[in-house]
Write a protein that holds these residues in place. Structure first.
Motif, PDB file in Angstrom:
ATOM      1  N   LYS A 155      64.509  67.458  56.045  1.00 31.14           N
ATOM      2  CA  LYS A 155      64.767  68.807  56.536  1.00 31.14           C
ATOM      3  C   LYS A 155      63.983  69.788  55.672  1.00 31.14           C
ATOM      4  CE  LYS A 155      67.827  67.747  59.708  1.00 31.14           C
ATOM      5  NZ  LYS A 155      67.574  67.970  61.156  1.00 31.14           N
ATOM      6  N   ILE A 156      63.202  70.630  56.293  1.00 28.94           N
ATOM      7  CA  ILE A 156      62.343  71.563  55.566  1.00 28.94           C
ATOM      8  C   ILE A 156      63.123  72.854  55.310  1.00 28.94           C
ATOM      9  CG2 ILE A 156      60.096  72.688  55.494  1.00 28.94           C
ATOM     10  CD1 ILE A 156      59.996  69.639  55.608  1.00 28.94           C
ATOM     11  N   SER A 157      63.699  72.943  54.132  1.00 29.45           N
ATOM     12  CA  SER A 157      64.576  74.060  53.787  1.00 29.45           C
ATOM     13  C   SER A 157      63.786  75.231  53.198  1.00 29.45           C
ATOM     14  CB  SER A 157      65.625  73.604  52.778  1.00 29.45           C
ATOM     15  OG  SER A 157      65.000  73.252  51.552  1.00 29.45           O
ATOM     16  N   LYS A 158      64.453  76.367  53.098  1.00 31.29           N
ATOM     17  CA  LYS A 158      63.844  77.546  52.462  1.00 31.29           C
ATOM     18  C   LYS A 158      63.557  77.263  50.995  1.00 31.29           C
ATOM     19  CE  LYS A 158      64.489  82.477  51.557  1.00 31.29           C
ATOM     20  NZ  LYS A 158      64.100  82.358  50.130  1.00 31.29           N
ATOM     21  N   GLU A 159      64.447  76.523  50.331  1.00 31.91           N
ATOM     22  CA  GLU A 159      64.252  76.202  48.928  1.00 31.91           C
ATOM     23  C   GLU A 159      62.972  75.384  48.718  1.00 31.91           C
ATOM     24  OE1 GLU A 159      68.220  77.503  49.602  1.00 31.91           O
ATOM     25  OE2 GLU A 159      67.115  75.840  50.573  1.00 31.91           O
ATOM     26  N   LEU A 160      62.705  74.421  49.610  1.00 30.14           N
ATOM     27  CA  LEU A 160      61.477  73.637  49.517  1.00 30.14           C
ATOM     28  C   LEU A 160      60.252  74.514  49.755  1.00 30.14           C
ATOM     29  CD1 LEU A 160      62.529  70.375  51.413  1.00 30.14           C
ATOM     30  CD2 LEU A 160      62.085  70.593  48.959  1.00 30.14           C
ATOM     31  N   ARG A 161      60.340  75.403  50.719  1.00 30.56           N
ATOM     32  CA  ARG A 161      59.220  76.306  51.020  1.00 30.56           C
ATOM     33  C   ARG A 161      58.925  77.207  49.824  1.00 30.56           C
ATOM     34  NH1 ARG A 161      58.497  76.678  56.766  1.00 30.56           N
ATOM     35  NH2 ARG A 161      60.110  75.479  57.880  1.00 30.56           N
ATOM     36  N   ASP A 162      59.977  77.721  49.203  1.00 29.49           N
ATOM     37  CA  ASP A 162      59.796  78.599  48.042  1.00 29.49           C
ATOM     38  C   ASP A 162      59.139  77.848  46.884  1.00 29.49           C
ATOM     39  OD1 ASP A 162      60.935  80.700  49.406  1.00 29.49           O
ATOM     40  OD2 ASP A 162      62.910  80.504  48.488  1.00 29.49           O
ATOM     41  N   GLN A 163      59.538  76.586  46.702  1.00 32.87           N
ATOM     42  CA  GLN A 163      58.917  75.780  45.647  1.00 32.87           C
ATOM     43  C   GLN A 163      57.426  75.605  45.889  1.00 32.87           C
ATOM     44  OE1 GLN A 163      60.813  72.205  43.885  1.00 32.87           O
ATOM     45  NE2 GLN A 163      62.488  72.583  45.322  1.00 32.87           N
ATOM     46  N   VAL A 164      57.049  75.356  47.143  1.00 30.32           N
ATOM     47  CA  VAL A 164      55.637  75.179  47.475  1.00 30.32           C
ATOM     48  C   VAL A 164      54.859  76.461  47.192  1.00 30.32           C
ATOM     49  CG1 VAL A 164      54.001  74.861  49.374  1.00 30.32           C
ATOM     50  CG2 VAL A 164      55.966  73.334  49.157  1.00 30.32           C
ATOM     51  N   VAL A 165      55.411  77.602  47.599  1.00 34.11           N
ATOM     52  CA  VAL A 165      54.741  78.885  47.367  1.00 34.11           C
ATOM     53  C   VAL A 165      54.510  79.100  45.875  1.00 34.11           C
ATOM     54  CG1 VAL A 165      55.002  81.396  47.507  1.00 34.11           C
ATOM     55  CG2 VAL A 165      55.587  79.968  49.475  1.00 34.11           C
ATOM     56  N   ASP A 166      55.528  78.860  45.064  1.00 35.68           N
ATOM     57  CA  ASP A 166      55.412  79.058  43.616  1.00 35.68           C
ATOM     58  C   ASP A 166      54.409  78.090  42.997  1.00 35.68           C
ATOM     59  OD1 ASP A 166      57.301  81.067  43.753  1.00 35.68           O
ATOM     60  OD2 ASP A 166      58.976  79.780  43.143  1.00 35.68           O
ATOM     61  N   MET A 167      54.443  76.825  43.434  1.00 35.15           N
ATOM     62  CA  MET A 167      53.527  75.827  42.883  1.00 35.15           C
ATOM     63  C   MET A 167      52.080  76.146  43.226  1.00 35.15           C
ATOM     64  SD  MET A 167      55.571  72.274  43.592  1.00 35.15           S
ATOM     65  CE  MET A 167      54.105  71.319  43.297  1.00 35.15           C
ATOM     66  N   VAL A 168      51.831  76.504  44.474  1.00 35.86           N
ATOM     67  CA  VAL A 168      50.459  76.787  44.895  1.00 35.86           C
ATOM     68  C   VAL A 168      49.915  78.013  44.168  1.00 35.86           C
ATOM     69  CG1 VAL A 168      49.043  77.516  46.839  1.00 35.86           C
ATOM     70  CG2 VAL A 168      50.677  75.659  47.136  1.00 35.86           C
ATOM     71  N   LYS A 169      50.764  79.004  43.956  1.00 36.37           N
ATOM     72  CA  LYS A 169      50.351  80.192  43.212  1.00 36.37           C
ATOM     73  C   LYS A 169      49.931  79.807  41.787  1.00 36.37           C
ATOM     74  CE  LYS A 169      52.847  83.779  43.908  1.00 36.37           C
ATOM     75  NZ  LYS A 169      53.974  84.761  43.864  1.00 36.37           N
ATOM     76  N   GLU A 170      50.720  78.940  41.153  1.00 34.18           N
ATOM     77  CA  GLU A 170      50.399  78.485  39.802  1.00 34.18           C
ATOM     78  C   GLU A 170      49.121  77.646  39.795  1.00 34.18           C
ATOM     79  OE1 GLU A 170      52.658  76.243  36.041  1.00 34.18           O
ATOM     80  OE2 GLU A 170      53.700  76.516  37.960  1.00 34.18           O
ATOM     81  N   MET A 171      48.939  76.805  40.811  1.00 33.13           N
ATOM     82  CA  MET A 171      47.722  76.003  40.921  1.00 33.13           C
ATOM     83  C   MET A 171      46.481  76.892  41.001  1.00 33.13           C
ATOM     84  SD  MET A 171      49.271  73.173  43.573  1.00 33.13           S
ATOM     85  CE  MET A 171      47.699  72.573  44.182  1.00 33.13           C
ATOM     86  N   HIS A 172      46.552  77.940  41.799  1.00 32.50           N
ATOM     87  CA  HIS A 172      45.412  78.857  41.919  1.00 32.50           C
ATOM     88  C   HIS A 172      45.133  79.554  40.590  1.00 32.50           C
ATOM     89  CE1 HIS A 172      44.106  78.851  46.111  1.00 32.50           C
ATOM     90  NE2 HIS A 172      45.362  78.659  46.460  1.00 32.50           N
ATOM     91  N   GLN A 173      46.184  79.920  39.868  1.00 37.65           N
ATOM     92  CA  GLN A 173      45.998  80.575  38.566  1.00 37.65           C
ATOM     93  C   GLN A 173      45.300  79.635  37.589  1.00 37.65           C
ATOM     94  OE1 GLN A 173      50.025  81.673  37.580  1.00 37.65           O
ATOM     95  NE2 GLN A 173      49.991  83.530  38.834  1.00 37.65           N
ATOM     96  N   TYR A 174      45.743  78.382  37.522  1.00 40.06           N
ATOM     97  CA  TYR A 174      45.103  77.403  36.639  1.00 40.06           C
ATOM     98  C   TYR A 174      43.648  77.177  37.050  1.00 40.06           C
ATOM     99  CZ  TYR A 174      49.613  75.920  34.605  1.00 40.06           C
ATOM    100  OH  TYR A 174      50.809  75.870  33.942  1.00 40.06           O
ATOM    101  N   TYR A 175      43.429  77.040  38.351  1.00 47.19           N
ATOM    102  CA  TYR A 175      42.084  76.742  38.834  1.00 47.19           C
ATOM    103  C   TYR A 175      41.127  77.899  38.541  1.00 47.19           C
ATOM    104  CZ  TYR A 175      38.451  74.685  41.740  1.00 47.19           C
ATOM    105  OH  TYR A 175      37.280  74.115  42.168  1.00 47.19           O
ATOM    106  N   ASP A 176      41.585  79.125  38.740  1.00 48.18           N
ATOM    107  CA  ASP A 176      40.739  80.289  38.478  1.00 48.18           C
ATOM    108  C   ASP A 176      40.385  80.401  36.993  1.00 48.18           C
ATOM    109  OD1 ASP A 176      40.823  80.920  41.145  1.00 48.18           O
ATOM    110  OD2 ASP A 176      42.388  82.447  40.943  1.00 48.18           O
ATOM    111  N   ARG A 177      41.335  80.016  36.135  1.00 52.63           N
ATOM    112  CA  ARG A 177      41.119  80.068  34.681  1.00 52.63           C
ATOM    113  C   ARG A 177      40.414  78.822  34.152  1.00 52.63           C
ATOM    114  NH1 ARG A 177      46.905  80.365  32.508  1.00 52.63           N
ATOM    115  NH2 ARG A 177      45.803  80.089  30.521  1.00 52.63           N
ATOM    116  N   LYS A 178      40.286  77.807  35.017  1.00 54.53           N
ATOM    117  CA  LYS A 178      39.765  76.492  34.604  1.00 54.53           C
ATOM    118  C   LYS A 178      40.584  75.964  33.419  1.00 54.53           C
ATOM    119  CE  LYS A 178      36.507  76.331  37.664  1.00 54.53           C
ATOM    120  NZ  LYS A 178      37.085  77.345  38.559  1.00 54.53           N
ATOM    121  N   TYR A 179      41.895  76.038  33.573  1.00 55.29           N
ATOM    122  CA  TYR A 179      42.823  75.699  32.496  1.00 55.29           C
ATOM    123  C   TYR A 179      43.453  74.332  32.726  1.00 55.29           C
ATOM    124  CZ  TYR A 179      47.153  75.800  29.743  1.00 55.29           C
ATOM    125  OH  TYR A 179      48.180  75.485  28.894  1.00 55.29           O
TER     126      TYR A 179
END
Length: 219
Positions: A155-179
């Motif tokens: 079941k695709i819950s709001k909590e799972l969706r929120d986790q994905v949004v937060d993770m992807v945001k962090e991934m982009h930050q790391y990738y942009d910084r090459k960290y």
């Protein structure tokens, strides 16, 4: 905010990131990779599922494989192993097909269901991409595990969706910084194909002397 296509990250990286942020960075930022038995078995399973030239129709279900997906809002792209389109009056219109269809993605994994959520979060990201592409809502998908040979509904819950949004945001930050984050050694490091590249025990050791002593004890 919408991402440009050249800013998209690999959707499959969500599983790596959830398992270990350092593993994700080594693969997706530093372009490091190594095979072990787990990655080979997983690749063989995906080769069977990923046949872009194969489309099946079983009664009122249309089955597609290796469907390209993406999301401008998340800035990710990838492929779905299998997407089933079930004929349903509450569904969406598909080009070249009569009637309306509900969308049901199925992700293939080796082994058996995990205690952790990396597989579930990868499936959730696929659902969010499909929702954006088809302008619809998807409440459920499935994970098919090779060891138990059956599907596990998710079941695709709001909590799972929120986790994905937060993770992807962090991934982009790391990738942009090459960290590349520092390692945090744990028992699951032993099953990682990048263990010999990452050398996780160095990150745990307080000194070179202590690391060498531990390495000699493990021989």
């Amino acid at each position: 905010m919408e991402y440009k296509e050249d800013e998209y990250l690999m959707l499959s990286g969500i599983q790596h990131f959830r398992f270990c942020r350092r593993q994700w960075a080594l693969i997706h930022i530093e372009q490091q990779w190594a095979e072990n038995v787990h990655t080979v078995v997983g690749e063989l399973m995906h080769q069977k599922a990923h046949d872009p030239y194969l489309t099946e129709k079983r009664k009122d279900v249309l089955i597609t494989r290796a469907l390209p997906i993406s999301s401008k809002m998340l800035g990710i792209s990838g492929e779905c192993d299998v997407v089933e389109f079930h004929k349903n009056d509450d569904g969406v219109k598909l080009h070249g097909h009569r009637g309306l269809f509900q969308i049901y993605p199925v992700e293939y994994k080796k082994g058996k269901p995990k205690v952790s959520e990396e597989d579930i979060l990868q499936l959730t990201a696929q659902v969010m991409c499909l929702e954006e592409m088809f302008c619809t809502e998807i409440s459920e998908g499935a994970l098919f595990y090779g060891q138990i040979r059956r599907r596990e509904s998710v079941k695709i819950s709001k909590e799972l969706r929120d986790q994905v949004v937060d993770m992807v945001k962090e991934m982009h930050q790391y990738y942009d910084r090459k960290y590349t984050p520092h390692v945090k050694y744990s028992k699951r490091c032993n099953s990682c194909s990048l263990k010999d590249i990452c050398i996780p025990r160095i990150g745990k050791a307080t000194s070179a002397e202590k690391y060498i002593s531990q390495a000699l004890e493990d021989m």
